[in-house]
Design a protein around this motif. Structure first.
Motif, short mmCIF file in Angstrom:
data_model
loop_
_atom_site.label_atom_id
_atom_site.label_comp_id
_atom_site.label_asym_id
_atom_site.label_seq_id
_atom_site.Cartn_x
_atom_site.Cartn_y
_atom_site.Cartn_z
N ALA A 1 47.87 45.92 52.30
CA ALA A 1 48.24 45.53 53.67
C ALA A 1 48.10 46.73 54.62
O ALA A 1 47.53 46.60 55.72
N ILE A 2 48.59 47.88 54.19
CA ILE A 2 48.50 49.09 55.01
C ILE A 2 47.04 49.44 55.31
O ILE A 2 46.68 49.78 56.45
N LYS A 3 46.18 49.31 54.30
CA LYS A 3 44.75 49.62 54.48
C LYS A 3 44.12 48.71 55.53
O LYS A 3 43.36 49.17 56.40
N GLU A 4 44.44 47.40 55.48
CA GLU A 4 43.84 46.45 56.44
C GLU A 4 44.37 46.68 57.84
O GLU A 4 43.61 46.68 58.81
N TYR A 5 45.70 46.85 57.99
CA TYR A 5 46.25 47.10 59.32
C TYR A 5 45.66 48.38 59.92
O TYR A 5 45.33 48.42 61.11
N THR A 6 45.54 49.44 59.09
CA THR A 6 44.99 50.71 59.57
C THR A 6 43.55 50.55 60.03
O THR A 6 43.13 51.10 61.05
N ARG A 7 42.81 49.75 59.29
CA ARG A 7 41.40 49.50 59.66
C ARG A 7 41.31 48.83 61.03
O ARG A 7 40.48 49.22 61.86
N VAL A 8 42.18 47.84 61.28
CA VAL A 8 42.18 47.16 62.58
C VAL A 8 42.55 48.13 63.69
O VAL A 8 41.93 48.15 64.76
N ILE A 9 43.58 48.95 63.44
CA ILE A 9 44.04 49.91 64.46
C ILE A 9 42.95 50.92 64.79
O ILE A 9 42.77 51.30 65.96
N ASN A 10 42.21 51.36 63.79
CA ASN A 10 41.12 52.32 64.04
C ASN A 10 40.04 51.71 64.93
O ASN A 10 39.42 52.41 65.74
N GLU A 11 39.84 50.41 64.76
CA GLU A 11 38.83 49.72 65.58
C GLU A 11 39.38 49.29 66.94
O GLU A 11 38.66 49.29 67.93
N GLU A 12 40.67 48.90 66.96
CA GLU A 12 41.31 48.45 68.20
C GLU A 12 42.67 49.14 68.34
O GLU A 12 43.70 48.56 67.97
N PRO A 13 42.72 50.35 68.86
CA PRO A 13 43.99 51.08 68.95
C PRO A 13 45.07 50.38 69.79
O PRO A 13 46.25 50.68 69.64
N SER A 14 44.69 49.45 70.65
CA SER A 14 45.66 48.77 71.51
C SER A 14 46.21 47.49 70.89
O SER A 14 47.01 46.79 71.53
N ASN A 15 45.81 47.18 69.65
CA ASN A 15 46.24 45.92 69.03
C ASN A 15 47.70 46.01 68.56
O ASN A 15 48.01 46.57 67.51
N GLY A 16 48.60 45.44 69.34
CA GLY A 16 50.03 45.54 69.05
C GLY A 16 50.45 44.87 67.76
O GLY A 16 51.32 45.36 67.04
N ILE A 17 49.83 43.72 67.44
CA ILE A 17 50.20 42.98 66.23
C ILE A 17 49.90 43.83 64.99
O ILE A 17 50.69 43.85 64.03
N ALA A 18 48.77 44.53 65.01
CA ALA A 18 48.40 45.38 63.87
C ALA A 18 49.39 46.54 63.72
O ALA A 18 49.81 46.88 62.61
N TRP A 19 49.78 47.16 64.84
CA TRP A 19 50.75 48.26 64.79
C TRP A 19 52.08 47.78 64.22
O TRP A 19 52.69 48.44 63.37
N VAL A 20 52.55 46.64 64.72
CA VAL A 20 53.84 46.10 64.25
C VAL A 20 53.77 45.80 62.75
O VAL A 20 54.71 46.11 62.00
N GLY A 21 52.65 45.22 62.31
CA GLY A 21 52.49 44.93 60.88
C GLY A 21 52.51 46.19 60.04
O GLY A 21 53.14 46.24 58.97
N LEU A 22 51.83 47.23 60.52
CA LEU A 22 51.79 48.50 59.78
C LEU A 22 53.18 49.14 59.69
O LEU A 22 53.60 49.62 58.63
N ILE A 23 53.91 49.11 60.80
CA ILE A 23 55.28 49.65 60.82
C ILE A 23 56.18 48.88 59.86
O ILE A 23 56.99 49.45 59.13
N ASP A 24 56.03 47.56 59.85
CA ASP A 24 56.81 46.72 58.91
C ASP A 24 56.52 47.10 57.47
O ASP A 24 57.43 47.13 56.63
N CYS A 25 55.25 47.35 57.18
CA CYS A 25 54.86 47.71 55.80
C CYS A 25 55.56 48.98 55.34
O CYS A 25 56.11 49.04 54.24
N TYR A 26 55.53 50.00 56.19
CA TYR A 26 56.19 51.25 55.81
C TYR A 26 57.71 51.08 55.73
O TYR A 26 58.37 51.64 54.85
N GLY A 27 58.24 50.30 56.66
CA GLY A 27 59.69 50.06 56.64
C GLY A 27 60.14 49.32 55.40
O GLY A 27 61.17 49.65 54.80
N SER A 28 59.35 48.31 54.96
CA SER A 28 59.72 47.54 53.76
C SER A 28 59.67 48.40 52.50
O SER A 28 60.31 48.10 51.51
#
Length: 437
Positions: free
Chosen positions: A155-182
């Protein structure tokens, strides 16, 4: 398939601003309280057309060949009627028959998501991402499915890939933060929130990120930083009329429930004002704030000199009514209060005057305790109920420390004498006419 453009009364080349204005215009015509079905369709149309990826998918679906469109509609009917296996078979067959139409696989993934089958959902989305690697919506859905399946690294790998392509994508950032928090990596989550707030532009992402910032800063004791984030959250709500597409039930729970444990009286007042920006679910939010007010009262009980047990009792009454041990927990706490009868009766009398709302939450028992002269029968009754289930309460002092009670009950020195039996004094008379008179 419904024509979303027709529902919103807009042209097919309408831009984001026109779609948003049309949505609010239709909501005024069909408010959810009076027209729930019409509102549901209007909201679906807005949520689809206001998201670029979903709009593109919708456009491709309405231009499907008649046979393909018929299969989509057939699968939808099967799904709504509860025929999950039938809908799966229909979509799998359609995907094999029309391999160039990704919509069938997308709907199949949605079906698995609805049925809480993240492993199968992930397999379908992996295939979709291979076919359309540039579609960030599919990648975010894949990352979310990985997260649900507890495949955190994927999950972290996919969210990071989206963020690298679209740094403004809020949903991807929130998902990545959730992953680390969990995974308990809160410092990493904290650092990512600050990075995300510098990049994210969409309202959905910002709302969640400010909530995360408030809760994490409060938990770390960074009160001033938390207050600054709360101010920005409040300002964001003031600047935007927020349609329900931005706050489904999950995000509402996140936004308000996450903040409630950290609120003081001033924050509660601010939160009441924030509720005005979420008109479509105002009643739900007022229920939440009722709990917030109660939570605030509970937090102050000990500071006001009340016994620790009161906070535990009200916590149980508010949050654990569905717990299978709920009734037994209440019995054990009531037994504790009866054991220190005089002190708790004094505090309950005070509670009735100072916190009438809390008093009413368990008024039946409180009144019984206030009126009784001898607490022993009430105490023994509760102990017997617990003993029948192999349980016994842990008795605690007023300050919360454990103690071992010595409960004394009355026992006769000699056998009980019936009133019609001979008196034991030897007179030969019946007991009721002699010593028992």
């Amino acid at each position: 398939m419904k024509d979303f453009y027709e529902l919103l009364e807009i042209s097919r080349d309408a831009d984001a601003g026109e779609i948003k204005r049309a949505y609010f215009q239709q909501v005024r015509k069909f408010p959810p309280q009076k027209f729930p079905e019409e509102f549901k369709q209007i909201r679906e149309a807005y949520e689809t057309l206001s998201d670029d990826s979903r709009r593109a998918e919708y456009e491709s679906s309405v231009s499907l060949p008649p046979e393909a469109l018929s299969l989509i509609n057939h699968a939808e009917i099967q799904s709504r009627s509860g025929n999950f296996d039938g809908a799966v078979d229909t979509l799998k067959g359609a995907a094999a028959r029309f391999p160039d139409i990704p919509l069938f696989l997308s709907r199949l993934a949605e079906l698995y998501e609805d049925e809480d089958k993240p492993g199968l959902e992930a397999k379908v989305l992996e295939e979709l991402c291979k076919k359309e690697p540039a579609n960030t919506q599919y990648r975010i859905r894949l990352a979310r499915a990985y997260g649900e399946r507890a495949w955190r690294k994927k999950a972290i790998k996919e969210y990071t890939r989206v963020i690298n392509e679209e740094p403004s994508n809020g949903i991807a950032w929130v998902g990545l933060i959730d992953c680390y928090g969990s995974g308990g990596e809160y410092d990493k989550s904290f650092a990512l929130i600050n990075m995300a707030l510098e990049n994210v532009t969409d309202l959905t992402g910002k709302l969640r990120l400010y909530v995360y910032s408030v809760t994490l800063n409060m938990s770390k004791g960074e009160i001033k930083t938390a207050e600054a984030s709360f101010e920005k959250l409040y300002a964001l709500c003031q600047e935007n009329v927020i349609p329900q597409t931005y706050y489904n039930k999950e995000s509402v729970t996140l936004l308000f429930t996450a903040l409630i444990p950290y609120m003081n009286a001033e924050w509660i007042d601010r939160m009441r004002r924030i509720m005005g920006f979420f008109p479509e679910i105002k009643e739900e939010l007022f229920d939440m704030m009722e709990n917030a007010d109660t939570r605030f009262e509970l937090d102050n009980l000990q500071k006001e000199g009340y016994a620790v047990l009161f906070a535990e009792l009200f916590d149980t009454l508010i949050y654990y009514t569905e717990d299978e041990d709920y009734a037994n927990d209440l019995l054990a706490m009531e037994a504790n209060m009866l054991f220190d009868f005089e002190e708790y009766r004094r505090q309950i009398n005070r509670l009735q005057q100072e916190h009438p709302k809390l008093y009413e939450m368990h008024a039946g028992f409180f009144r019984e305790l206030q009126l009784c002269r001898d607490p022993e029968p009430m105490l023994i009754k509760r102990l017997i109920k617990l003993e029948k289930q192999g349980l016994s309460p842990k008795f605690i002092n007023l300050d919360g420390t454990e103690k071992r009670p010595e409960i004394q009950t009355f026992r006769r020195d000699k056998p009980k004498i019936g009133r019609n039996e001979k008196c034991p004094c030897g007179s030969g008379k019946k007991y009721k006419h002699c010593c028992g008179a």
